[in-house]
Motif scaffolding. Structure first.
Motif, PDB file in Angstrom:
ATOM      1  N   LEU A   5     -29.046  52.215 -27.209  1.00 52.32           N
ATOM      2  CA  LEU A   5     -28.331  51.112 -27.838  1.00 52.32           C
ATOM      3  C   LEU A   5     -29.163  49.841 -27.874  1.00 52.32           C
ATOM      4  N   SER A   6     -29.826  49.496 -26.799  1.00 50.31           N
ATOM      5  CA  SER A   6     -30.614  48.262 -26.785  1.00 50.31           C
ATOM      6  C   SER A   6     -31.722  48.320 -27.834  1.00 50.31           C
ATOM      7  N   LEU A   7     -32.378  49.458 -27.971  1.00 51.05           N
ATOM      8  CA  LEU A   7     -33.420  49.618 -28.987  1.00 51.05           C
ATOM      9  C   LEU A   7     -32.854  49.510 -30.394  1.00 51.05           C
ATOM     10  N   LEU A   8     -31.713  50.141 -30.617  1.00 54.26           N
ATOM     11  CA  LEU A   8     -31.084  50.112 -31.938  1.00 54.26           C
ATOM     12  C   LEU A   8     -30.629  48.707 -32.306  1.00 54.26           C
ATOM     13  N   MET A   9     -30.070  47.994 -31.329  1.00 53.88           N
ATOM     14  CA  MET A   9     -29.612  46.626 -31.597  1.00 53.88           C
ATOM     15  C   MET A   9     -30.784  45.719 -31.938  1.00 53.88           C
ATOM     16  N   ARG A  10     -31.887  45.870 -31.217  1.00 49.42           N
ATOM     17  CA  ARG A  10     -33.073  45.056 -31.526  1.00 49.42           C
ATOM     18  C   ARG A  10     -33.629  45.411 -32.902  1.00 49.42           C
ATOM     19  N   LYS A  11     -33.720  46.700 -33.182  1.00 52.46           N
ATOM     20  CA  LYS A  11     -34.265  47.157 -34.461  1.00 52.46           C
ATOM     21  C   LYS A  11     -33.444  46.630 -35.639  1.00 52.46           C
ATOM     22  N   HIS A  12     -32.129  46.624 -35.483  1.00 50.53           N
ATOM     23  CA  HIS A  12     -31.236  46.189 -36.554  1.00 50.53           C
ATOM     24  C   HIS A  12     -30.877  44.704 -36.467  1.00 50.53           C
ATOM     25  N   ARG A  13     -31.423  44.057 -35.440  1.00 52.95           N
ATOM     26  CA  ARG A  13     -31.199  42.625 -35.235  1.00 52.95           C
ATOM     27  C   ARG A  13     -29.708  42.266 -35.270  1.00 52.95           C
ATOM     28  N   VAL A  14     -28.960  42.966 -34.434  1.00 48.94           N
ATOM     29  CA  VAL A  14     -27.526  42.726 -34.344  1.00 48.94           C
ATOM     30  C   VAL A  14     -27.183  42.354 -32.905  1.00 48.94           C
ATOM     31  N   THR A  15     -26.322  41.362 -32.768  1.00 48.30           N
ATOM     32  CA  THR A  15     -25.881  40.928 -31.445  1.00 48.30           C
ATOM     33  C   THR A  15     -24.683  41.754 -30.997  1.00 48.30           C
ATOM     34  N   ALA A  16     -24.377  41.689 -29.720  1.00 49.42           N
ATOM     35  CA  ALA A  16     -23.210  42.389 -29.191  1.00 49.42           C
ATOM     36  C   ALA A  16     -21.932  41.862 -29.838  1.00 49.42           C
ATOM     37  N   SER A  17     -21.867  40.552 -30.057  1.00 53.31           N
ATOM     38  CA  SER A  17     -20.674  39.967 -30.685  1.00 53.31           C
ATOM     39  C   SER A  17     -20.475  40.482 -32.100  1.00 53.31           C
ATOM     40  N   LYS A  18     -21.555  40.497 -32.864  1.00 54.60           N
ATOM     41  CA  LYS A  18     -21.463  40.969 -34.250  1.00 54.60           C
ATOM     42  C   LYS A  18     -21.131  42.456 -34.288  1.00 54.60           C
ATOM     43  N   LEU A  19     -21.776  43.233 -33.421  1.00 55.04           N
ATOM     44  CA  LEU A  19     -21.519  44.668 -33.359  1.00 55.04           C
ATOM     45  C   LEU A  19     -20.066  44.937 -32.978  1.00 55.04           C
ATOM     46  N   SER A  20     -19.536  44.140 -32.086  1.00 62.66           N
ATOM     47  CA  SER A  20     -18.145  44.272 -31.674  1.00 62.66           C
ATOM     48  C   SER A  20     -17.193  44.028 -32.843  1.00 62.66           C
ATOM     49  N   ILE A  21     -17.463  42.993 -33.603  1.00 66.19           N
ATOM     50  CA  ILE A  21     -16.614  42.655 -34.749  1.00 66.19           C
ATOM     51  C   ILE A  21     -16.675  43.752 -35.808  1.00 66.19           C
ATOM     52  N   ILE A  22     -17.876  44.226 -36.101  1.00 69.44           N
ATOM     53  CA  ILE A  22     -18.061  45.220 -37.161  1.00 69.44           C
ATOM     54  C   ILE A  22     -17.465  46.575 -36.786  1.00 69.44           C
ATOM     55  N   THR A  23     -17.664  47.001 -35.547  1.00 71.34           N
ATOM     56  CA  THR A  23     -17.238  48.345 -35.139  1.00 71.34           C
ATOM     57  C   THR A  23     -15.848  48.388 -34.511  1.00 71.34           C
ATOM     58  N   GLY A  24     -15.365  47.253 -34.033  1.00 72.33           N
ATOM     59  CA  GLY A  24     -14.080  47.245 -33.338  1.00 72.33           C
ATOM     60  C   GLY A  24     -14.197  47.648 -31.877  1.00 72.33           C
ATOM     61  N   ILE A  25     -15.415  47.805 -31.394  1.00 73.54           N
ATOM     62  CA  ILE A  25     -15.660  48.161 -29.995  1.00 73.54           C
ATOM     63  C   ILE A  25     -15.740  46.857 -29.198  1.00 73.54           C
ATOM     64  N   SER A  26     -15.103  46.818 -28.054  1.00 77.28           N
ATOM     65  CA  SER A  26     -15.091  45.580 -27.269  1.00 77.28           C
ATOM     66  C   SER A  26     -16.500  45.195 -26.838  1.00 77.28           C
ATOM     67  N   ARG A  27     -16.713  43.891 -26.700  1.00 75.81           N
ATOM     68  CA  ARG A  27     -18.019  43.403 -26.231  1.00 75.81           C
ATOM     69  C   ARG A  27     -18.310  43.913 -24.831  1.00 75.81           C
ATOM     70  N   THR A  28     -17.287  44.041 -24.021  1.00 73.78           N
ATOM     71  CA  THR A  28     -17.459  44.562 -22.657  1.00 73.78           C
ATOM     72  C   THR A  28     -18.029  45.978 -22.701  1.00 73.78           C
ATOM     73  N   SER A  29     -17.497  46.812 -23.587  1.00 75.11           N
ATOM     74  CA  SER A  29     -17.996  48.186 -23.725  1.00 75.11           C
ATOM     75  C   SER A  29     -19.429  48.194 -24.238  1.00 75.11           C
ATOM     76  N   ILE A  30     -19.709  47.343 -25.213  1.00 76.30           N
ATOM     77  CA  ILE A  30     -21.057  47.267 -25.773  1.00 76.30           C
ATOM     78  C   ILE A  30     -22.051  46.811 -24.701  1.00 76.30           C
ATOM     79  N   HIS A  31     -21.674  45.804 -23.932  1.00 74.45           N
ATOM     80  CA  HIS A  31     -22.561  45.321 -22.860  1.00 74.45           C
ATOM     81  C   HIS A  31     -22.792  46.404 -21.804  1.00 74.45           C
ATOM     82  N   GLY A  32     -21.752  47.147 -21.472  1.00 76.90           N
ATOM     83  CA  GLY A  32     -21.899  48.233 -20.508  1.00 76.90           C
ATOM     84  C   GLY A  32     -22.865  49.299 -20.997  1.00 76.90           C
TER      85      GLY A  32
END
Length: 70
Positions: A5-32
């Motif tokens: 996940l960390s590699l994919l987020m960097r590659k796609h230049r997406v933050t945890a907040s943005k990913l949370s909004i787009i996918t509906g997955i909580s930021r807590t889950s994304i951070h974990g």
């Protein structure tokens, strides 16, 4: 559990907040997942992330299909 996940987020230049909004997955889950602290992964969560990043679950978890192949 190890994942990319960390590699994919960097590659796609997406933050945890943005990913949370787009996918509906909580930021807590994304951070974990990002910090590989999550032990019990929900299949729906993994599939949402795979769909967003356009990767297979094997790619998400860093599993090489040719490992063990003779």
């Amino acid at each position: 559990m190890h994942n990319n996940l960390s590699l994919l987020m960097r590659k796609h230049r997406v933050t945890a907040s943005k990913l949370s909004i787009i996918t509906g997955i909580s930021r807590t889950s994304i951070h974990g997942l990002y910090h590989e602290r999550t032990e019990n992964l929900d299949t729906k969560t993994v599939m949402k992330l795979c769909e967003y990043f356009n990767v297979t679950p094997n790619e998400f978890f860093g599993i090489n299909d040719k490992e063990g192949a003779k």
